[in-house]
Design a protein around this motif. Structure first.
Motif, PDB file in Angstrom:
ATOM      1  N   GLN A 172       0.853  -1.190   0.000  1.00 55.13           N
ATOM      2  CA  GLN A 172       0.000   0.000   0.000  1.00 55.13           C
ATOM      3  C   GLN A 172       0.896   1.250   0.000  1.00 55.13           C
ATOM      4  O   GLN A 172       1.063   1.912   1.024  1.00 55.13           O
ATOM      5  CB  GLN A 172      -0.910  -0.020   1.231  1.00 55.13           C
ATOM      6  N   PRO A 173       1.468   1.575  -1.167  1.00 52.57           N
ATOM      7  CA  PRO A 173       2.470   2.644  -1.207  1.00 52.57           C
ATOM      8  C   PRO A 173       1.952   4.007  -0.772  1.00 52.57           C
ATOM      9  O   PRO A 173       2.683   4.767  -0.137  1.00 52.57           O
ATOM     10  CB  PRO A 173       2.926   2.654  -2.672  1.00 52.57           C
ATOM     11  N   TYR A 174       0.700   4.342  -1.089  1.00 46.07           N
ATOM     12  CA  TYR A 174       0.196   5.679  -0.738  1.00 46.07           C
ATOM     13  C   TYR A 174       0.028   5.812   0.778  1.00 46.07           C
ATOM     14  O   TYR A 174       0.399   6.827   1.361  1.00 46.07           O
ATOM     15  CB  TYR A 174      -1.116   5.954  -1.469  1.00 46.07           C
ATOM     16  N   GLU A 175      -0.505   4.792   1.411  1.00 41.31           N
ATOM     17  CA  GLU A 175      -0.628   4.838   2.866  1.00 41.31           C
ATOM     18  C   GLU A 175       0.747   4.821   3.521  1.00 41.31           C
ATOM     19  O   GLU A 175       0.999   5.553   4.482  1.00 41.31           O
ATOM     20  CB  GLU A 175      -1.461   3.660   3.376  1.00 41.31           C
ATOM     21  N   PHE A 176       1.640   3.990   3.002  1.00 43.93           N
ATOM     22  CA  PHE A 176       2.997   3.898   3.553  1.00 43.93           C
ATOM     23  C   PHE A 176       3.700   5.253   3.499  1.00 43.93           C
ATOM     24  O   PHE A 176       4.252   5.725   4.504  1.00 43.93           O
ATOM     25  CB  PHE A 176       3.795   2.858   2.766  1.00 43.93           C
ATOM     26  N   LEU A 177       3.670   5.899   2.340  1.00 40.72           N
ATOM     27  CA  LEU A 177       4.343   7.196   2.190  1.00 40.72           C
ATOM     28  C   LEU A 177       3.657   8.276   3.026  1.00 40.72           C
ATOM     29  O   LEU A 177       4.320   9.172   3.555  1.00 40.72           O
ATOM     30  CB  LEU A 177       4.368   7.600   0.714  1.00 40.72           C
ATOM     31  N   TRP A 178       2.352   8.196   3.146  1.00 36.09           N
ATOM     32  CA  TRP A 178       1.590   9.160   3.953  1.00 36.09           C
ATOM     33  C   TRP A 178       1.994   9.047   5.425  1.00 36.09           C
ATOM     34  O   TRP A 178       2.212  10.044   6.104  1.00 36.09           O
ATOM     35  CB  TRP A 178       0.106   8.897   3.773  1.00 36.09           C
ATOM     36  N   ARG A 179       2.116   7.830   5.912  1.00 33.28           N
ATOM     37  CA  ARG A 179       2.481   7.614   7.315  1.00 33.28           C
ATOM     38  C   ARG A 179       3.968   7.867   7.558  1.00 33.28           C
ATOM     39  O   ARG A 179       4.375   8.148   8.689  1.00 33.28           O
ATOM     40  CB  ARG A 179       2.088   6.199   7.748  1.00 33.28           C
ATOM     41  N   LEU A 180       4.763   7.774   6.516  1.00 30.27           N
ATOM     42  CA  LEU A 180       6.195   8.043   6.623  1.00 30.27           C
ATOM     43  C   LEU A 180       6.492   9.534   6.773  1.00 30.27           C
ATOM     44  O   LEU A 180       7.429   9.930   7.484  1.00 30.27           O
ATOM     45  CB  LEU A 180       6.903   7.503   5.372  1.00 30.27           C
ATOM     46  N   ARG A 181       5.706  10.382   6.131  1.00 34.95           N
ATOM     47  CA  ARG A 181       6.005  11.817   6.052  1.00 34.95           C
ATOM     48  C   ARG A 181       6.311  12.484   7.390  1.00 34.95           C
ATOM     49  O   ARG A 181       7.294  13.230   7.494  1.00 34.95           O
ATOM     50  CB  ARG A 181       4.860  12.570   5.363  1.00 34.95           C
TER      51      ARG A 181
END
Length: 231
Positions: free
Chosen positions: A149-158
């Motif tokens: 789930q790249p979009y959720e992963f990157l969102w939570r990474l920010r």
């Protein structure tokens, strides 16, 4: 008159009668194949060192002494060990993996090599579980195409990035189902979550290319994120 008084007390607005759980954010699914995790090792460490892979990646990523760096999908720790030497005793490395057995093996290696500036953490497939405002660099080497789930992963990474922090991605320029990520697709998926590409360059020693990204502007609402389409 007791019953009416009880009813009045129950409806005075002081406390809700039904506790409502906050809604979980909904993210778009990746509109492309997701590669399966087939190995914790991209190549053997001796061969990688002969090409100075880690040295070139750390140089391109401008990783310096005293920095705090996250190694995402750390696996057996090839980068973790070399990052620890690069950032030195005043820096910190957080090595993360989502497979408990791999995390445990890496923790044993870190203890065996007495790396006081390294900690090891178990993350989740959709969330690296990183502390907020902590990292100068977040490194992802040959693993981005495996994120379900790249979009959720990157969102939570920010939120884990410091104001001038960068995400450093190394991957092969080939379709995601073949264990790579086309650079244009990588740029699009990062942009969808509010990251700006800072640089990209060929990285033959690492079997592909290197790209760096910086979070810019406000983090978008999950429902506002639009998945990138192939082709």
């Amino acid at each position: 008159m007791v019953l009416p008084m009880l009813a009045l007390c129950a409806c005075d607005g002081s406390k809700p009668l039904i506790k409502r759980e906050p809604k979980e954010p909904v993210f778009p699914a990746a509109d492309r194949p997701v590669a399966s995790i087939v190995s914790t090792r991209w190549s053997n460490e001796e061969a990688r060192d002969r090409l100075n892979e880690a040295g070139e990646v750390m140089n391109k990523g401008e990783i310096r002494k005293g920095m705090t760096v996250a190694d995402i999908g750390a696996g057996e720790g090839y980068y973790t060990i070399r990052l620890a030497a690069r950032v030195g005793k005043d820096g910190r490395v957080l090595a993360e993996d989502i497979i408990p057995a791999v995390r445990d093996q890496l923790a044993e290696r870190v203890a065996r090599e007495d790396l006081a500036n390294v900690s090891v953490k178990l993350g989740e497939a959709n969330d690296p579980k990183l502390p907020e405002a902590s990292f100068d660099r977040v490194l992802m080497v040959h693993m981005y195409h495996e994120i379900e789930q790249p979009y959720e992963f990157l969102w939570r990474l920010r939120p884990s990035l410091k104001p001038d922090g960068l995400v450093v991605v190394v991957d092969a320029n080939r379709p995601t189902q073949n264990h790579g990520t086309p650079p244009a697709l990588l740029k699009c998926e990062f942009a969808a979550v509010g990251y700006t590409q800072v640089d990209t360059d060929d990285m033959p020693s690492a079997g592909g290319y290197i790209a760096t990204f910086r979070a810019s502007g406000p983090r978008p609402a999950p429902e506002a994120i639009r998945a990138c389409r192939l082709g």
